[in-house]
Design an enzyme around this catalytic site. Sequence first.
Site, PDB file in Angstrom:
ATOM      1  CG  ASP A  49       9.750  -2.224   3.926  1.00  0.00           C
ATOM      2  OD1 ASP A  49       9.244  -1.132   3.605  1.00  0.00           O
ATOM      3  OD2 ASP A  49       9.903  -3.170   3.133  1.00  0.00           O
ATOM      4  CE  LYS A  96       8.481   0.494  -2.424  1.00  0.00           C
ATOM      5  NZ  LYS A  96       8.215  -0.567  -1.448  1.00  0.00           N
ATOM      6  CD  GLN A 130       7.030  -3.879  -2.792  1.00  0.00           C
ATOM      7  OE1 GLN A 130       8.008  -3.274  -2.344  1.00  0.00           O
ATOM      8  NE2 GLN A 130       5.851  -3.312  -2.897  1.00  0.00           N
TER       9      GLN A 130
HETATM   10  N1  L34 Z   1       7.945  -4.559   1.908  1.00  0.00           N
HETATM   11  N2  L34 Z   1       5.994  -4.171   0.758  1.00  0.00           N
HETATM   12  C1  L34 Z   1       7.028  -3.695   1.458  1.00  0.00           C
HETATM   13  N3  L34 Z   1       7.177  -2.383   1.720  1.00  0.00           N
HETATM   14  C2  L34 Z   1       6.266  -1.493   1.272  1.00  0.00           C
HETATM   15  O1  L34 Z   1       6.388  -0.203   1.584  1.00  0.00           O
HETATM   16  C3  L34 Z   1       5.191  -1.947   0.519  1.00  0.00           C
HETATM   17  N4  L34 Z   1       4.258  -1.104  -0.030  1.00  0.00           N
HETATM   18  C4  L34 Z   1       2.871  -1.535  -0.099  1.00  0.00           C
HETATM   19  C5  L34 Z   1       2.851  -2.913  -0.776  1.00  0.00           C
HETATM   20  N5  L34 Z   1       3.954  -3.774  -0.348  1.00  0.00           N
HETATM   21  C6  L34 Z   1       5.057  -3.313   0.294  1.00  0.00           C
HETATM   22  C7  L34 Z   1       4.498  -0.281  -1.082  1.00  0.00           C
HETATM   23  O2  L34 Z   1       5.619  -0.043  -1.487  1.00  0.00           O
HETATM   24  C8  L34 Z   1       2.234  -0.462  -0.955  1.00  0.00           C
HETATM   25  N6  L34 Z   1       3.352   0.213  -1.581  1.00  0.00           N
HETATM   26  C9  L34 Z   1       3.217   1.205  -2.584  1.00  0.00           C
HETATM   27  C10 L34 Z   1       4.308   1.898  -3.085  1.00  0.00           C
HETATM   28  C11 L34 Z   1       4.168   2.874  -4.069  1.00  0.00           C
HETATM   29  C12 L34 Z   1       2.919   3.179  -4.567  1.00  0.00           C
HETATM   30  C13 L34 Z   1       1.834   2.501  -4.087  1.00  0.00           C
HETATM   31  C14 L34 Z   1       1.983   1.515  -3.103  1.00  0.00           C
HETATM   32  C15 L34 Z   1       2.783   4.208  -5.640  1.00  0.00           C
HETATM   33  O3  L34 Z   1       3.749   4.662  -6.195  1.00  0.00           O
HETATM   34  N7  L34 Z   1       1.546   4.575  -5.980  1.00  0.00           N
HETATM   35  C16 L34 Z   1       1.247   5.539  -7.025  1.00  0.00           C
HETATM   36  C17 L34 Z   1       0.457   4.874  -8.125  1.00  0.00           C
HETATM   37  C18 L34 Z   1       1.193   3.728  -8.727  1.00  0.00           C
HETATM   38  C19 L34 Z   1       0.420   3.024  -9.813  1.00  0.00           C
HETATM   39  O4  L34 Z   1       0.287   3.607 -10.898  1.00  0.00           O
HETATM   40  O5  L34 Z   1      -0.028   1.916  -9.561  1.00  0.00           O
HETATM   41  C20 L34 Z   1       0.404   6.656  -6.438  1.00  0.00           C
HETATM   42  O6  L34 Z   1       0.478   7.766  -6.960  1.00  0.00           O
HETATM   43  O7  L34 Z   1      -0.330   6.382  -5.488  1.00  0.00           O
END
Ligand code: L34
Length: 294
Positions: free
Chosen positions: A128, A61, A105
């Site tokens: 959020d 982020k 987060q």
């Molecule tokens: N307050 N908490 C708050 N806001 C959010 O919007 C989140 N979320 C969830 C968990 N807690 C939170 C996230 O940011 C899930 N989440 C999130 C954000 C980004 C990715 C996955 C979950 C992401 O970038 N995923 C990548 C893979 C990352 C890796 O290698 O682990 C993808 O391509 O799916």
Amino acid sequence: MTALKVEQSGAKIIDGKVVAKKMRADQKAQVELLQAKGVTPGLAVVLVGEDPASEIYVSRKVKACEAVGIKSISYRLPATISNEELLVLIGKLNADQNVHGILVQLPLPKHIDMAKVLETIAPEKDVDGFHLYNVGALVVGRQIFPPCTPYGVMHLLEYSDIPIEGRNVVVVGASNIVGKPMALMLMARDATVAICHAKTRDLGQWTMLADILVVAAGVPNLIVSQMVKTGAVVIDVGINRLPDGRIVGDVDFEGVRKKASYISPVPGGVGPMTIAMLLENTIISAQRFAASDI
Ligand code: L34
């Protein structure tokens, strides 16, 4: 015949990285417009403790903010921080004119009162969309800050030109972060929505009805091809880390892709969109701030 065609060619892959990247160009332009008015969008990123997955998401982020010109300010706090200390920090961020968005987060350590934390964030900085005020707004069809993950799913559907009105949508998972707001956003677009969850009996009977299937249960391989209607659109919101370090969603991708018309992969599907929508909400917050001329 249509069924056969899908079987042969397989589903189109909905690439969240590509969509997020396309959005980024526009976001950069929006930030430049704001800067010309003397406003640099600011996002406070609060991470409590050392959850490894949260570390990854938060650092992505922060990087994404940098890429579009949003100024992010990180607060990395020890897991031992008290409720009161955290609330004091949020109070300061609420009052800070340079902060347009506050992200705490999740998950938070057990001893922290999450509900209280989320309700302490000023609703107009709640990028959020987890504050009760914003949740309530969503229920009555007013999207002030739509929660990032389901908002990202809506963008993926739109980008892929998938019609929503009148379609059967089944959402698997009833969490406050994904399942419930997802259902509300789809209802606002006149879909017929069913929400399934861990206690749903005969899940496959429900998922088979779906023109659009959104899965956010956190269970690897929960959805296999026998549970999916031929030609369905399948959006996988799950992120599961297997013992061997691999990251998979909730859908048996290789099986289901042969039967679906569209499918989003994990990684590279909804995850990058969650981040893109956080940037979007932060920019919108800064635009509202600039317009209100506070
Ligand atoms: N307050 N908490 C708050 N806001 C959010 O919007 C989140 N979320 C969830 C968990 N807690 C939170 C996230 O940011 C899930 N989440 C999130 C954000 C980004 C990715 C996955 C979950 C992401 O970038 N995923 C990548 C893979 C990352 C890796 O290698 O682990 C993808 O391509 O799916």
